[in-house]
Motif scaffolding. Structure first.
Motif, PDB file in Angstrom:
ATOM      1  N   ASN A 219       0.823  -1.207   0.000  1.00 43.73           N
ATOM      2  CA  ASN A 219       0.000   0.000   0.000  1.00 43.73           C
ATOM      3  C   ASN A 219       0.859   1.260   0.000  1.00 43.73           C
ATOM      4  OD1 ASN A 219      -2.371  -1.405  -0.037  1.00 43.73           O
ATOM      5  ND2 ASN A 219      -2.620  -1.390   2.191  1.00 43.73           N
ATOM      6  N   LEU A 220       1.923   1.201   0.779  1.00 37.94           N
ATOM      7  CA  LEU A 220       2.846   2.342   0.830  1.00 37.94           C
ATOM      8  C   LEU A 220       3.479   2.586  -0.536  1.00 37.94           C
ATOM      9  CD1 LEU A 220       4.571   4.467   2.306  1.00 37.94           C
ATOM     10  CD2 LEU A 220       6.164   2.624   2.842  1.00 37.94           C
ATOM     11  N   LEU A 221       3.904   1.498  -1.163  1.00 40.49           N
ATOM     12  CA  LEU A 221       4.516   1.637  -2.480  1.00 40.49           C
ATOM     13  C   LEU A 221       3.524   2.225  -3.479  1.00 40.49           C
ATOM     14  CD1 LEU A 221       6.978   1.204  -4.221  1.00 40.49           C
ATOM     15  CD2 LEU A 221       6.163  -1.110  -4.668  1.00 40.49           C
ATOM     16  N   ARG A 222       2.277   1.763  -3.445  1.00 37.16           N
ATOM     17  CA  ARG A 222       1.260   2.329  -4.330  1.00 37.16           C
ATOM     18  C   ARG A 222       1.035   3.814  -4.051  1.00 37.16           C
ATOM     19  NH1 ARG A 222      -2.278  -1.974  -2.766  1.00 37.16           N
ATOM     20  NH2 ARG A 222      -1.672  -3.774  -3.962  1.00 37.16           N
ATOM     21  N   ARG A 223       0.957   4.146  -2.761  1.00 40.57           N
ATOM     22  CA  ARG A 223       0.717   5.537  -2.378  1.00 40.57           C
ATOM     23  C   ARG A 223       1.877   6.438  -2.817  1.00 40.57           C
ATOM     24  NH1 ARG A 223       0.371   6.910   3.678  1.00 40.57           N
ATOM     25  NH2 ARG A 223       0.429   4.656   3.667  1.00 40.57           N
ATOM     26  N   VAL A 224       3.105   5.945  -2.583  1.00 43.81           N
ATOM     27  CA  VAL A 224       4.276   6.749  -2.966  1.00 43.81           C
ATOM     28  C   VAL A 224       4.330   6.928  -4.475  1.00 43.81           C
ATOM     29  CG1 VAL A 224       6.792   6.718  -3.073  1.00 43.81           C
ATOM     30  CG2 VAL A 224       5.651   6.237  -0.923  1.00 43.81           C
ATOM     31  N   LEU A 225       4.067   5.844  -5.200  1.00 44.94           N
ATOM     32  CA  LEU A 225       4.069   5.971  -6.659  1.00 44.94           C
ATOM     33  C   LEU A 225       2.968   6.910  -7.150  1.00 44.94           C
ATOM     34  CD1 LEU A 225       4.835   2.321  -7.771  1.00 44.94           C
ATOM     35  CD2 LEU A 225       6.339   4.311  -7.865  1.00 44.94           C
ATOM     36  N   ARG A 226       1.802   6.861  -6.504  1.00 43.29           N
ATOM     37  CA  ARG A 226       0.724   7.772  -6.865  1.00 43.29           C
ATOM     38  C   ARG A 226       1.127   9.221  -6.595  1.00 43.29           C
ATOM     39  NH1 ARG A 226      -3.306   6.891  -3.254  1.00 43.29           N
ATOM     40  NH2 ARG A 226      -3.262   4.702  -3.824  1.00 43.29           N
TER      41      ARG A 226
END
Length: 132
Positions: A66-73
């Protein structure tokens, strides 16, 4: 008109160079601000993950995804904002050039056109004089 144009051109070059340097500086500051914002978001999310690390490995792995998705977003959002900002800046510069060039070169073009007409009339008068 040649001297006036040369002075205008020299002043224009100096002013354009100064504006170009300021533009580069503003782009650097903008990229730094966007990078700092993304970095702080990344650090906040990592801190949350460290705090949740006590809850168990499966939850931590899900949080990492989730963190990776959020950071990429967030990174994508910052990059698209920067791209949009650059596009708007290019449009503004183009509009400025169009306005400046039109107002500066319209009188010059009419002067060149009149000069060509004058030279053509003089050439025609010379031919008529030589024929008579």
């Amino acid at each position: 008109i040649g001297i006036a144009f040369r002075f205008w051109r020299d002043d224009y070059r100096a002013e354009r160079s100064r504006l170009r340097k300021l533009n580069k500086l503003s782009l650097v500051f903008r990229e730094i601000a966007l990078g700092r914002s993304a970095w702080l978001s990344w650090l906040r999310a990592l801190e949350q993950d460290r705090q949740l690390g006590r809850l168990g490995l499966p939850l931590l792995e899900a949080r990492e995804r989730n963190l990776l998705r959020r950071v990429l977003r967030l990174w994508h959002l910052g990059a698209s904002e920067l791209r949009a900002s650059r596009s708007l800046h290019r449009e503004a510069v183009l509009q400025w050039y169009m306005t400046l060039c039109f107002s500066a070169f319209t009188p010059w073009c009419s002067w060149v056109r009149e000069r060509r007409r004058k030279k053509a009339r003089q050439l025609e008068a010379l031919k008529l004089f030589q024929d008579s």
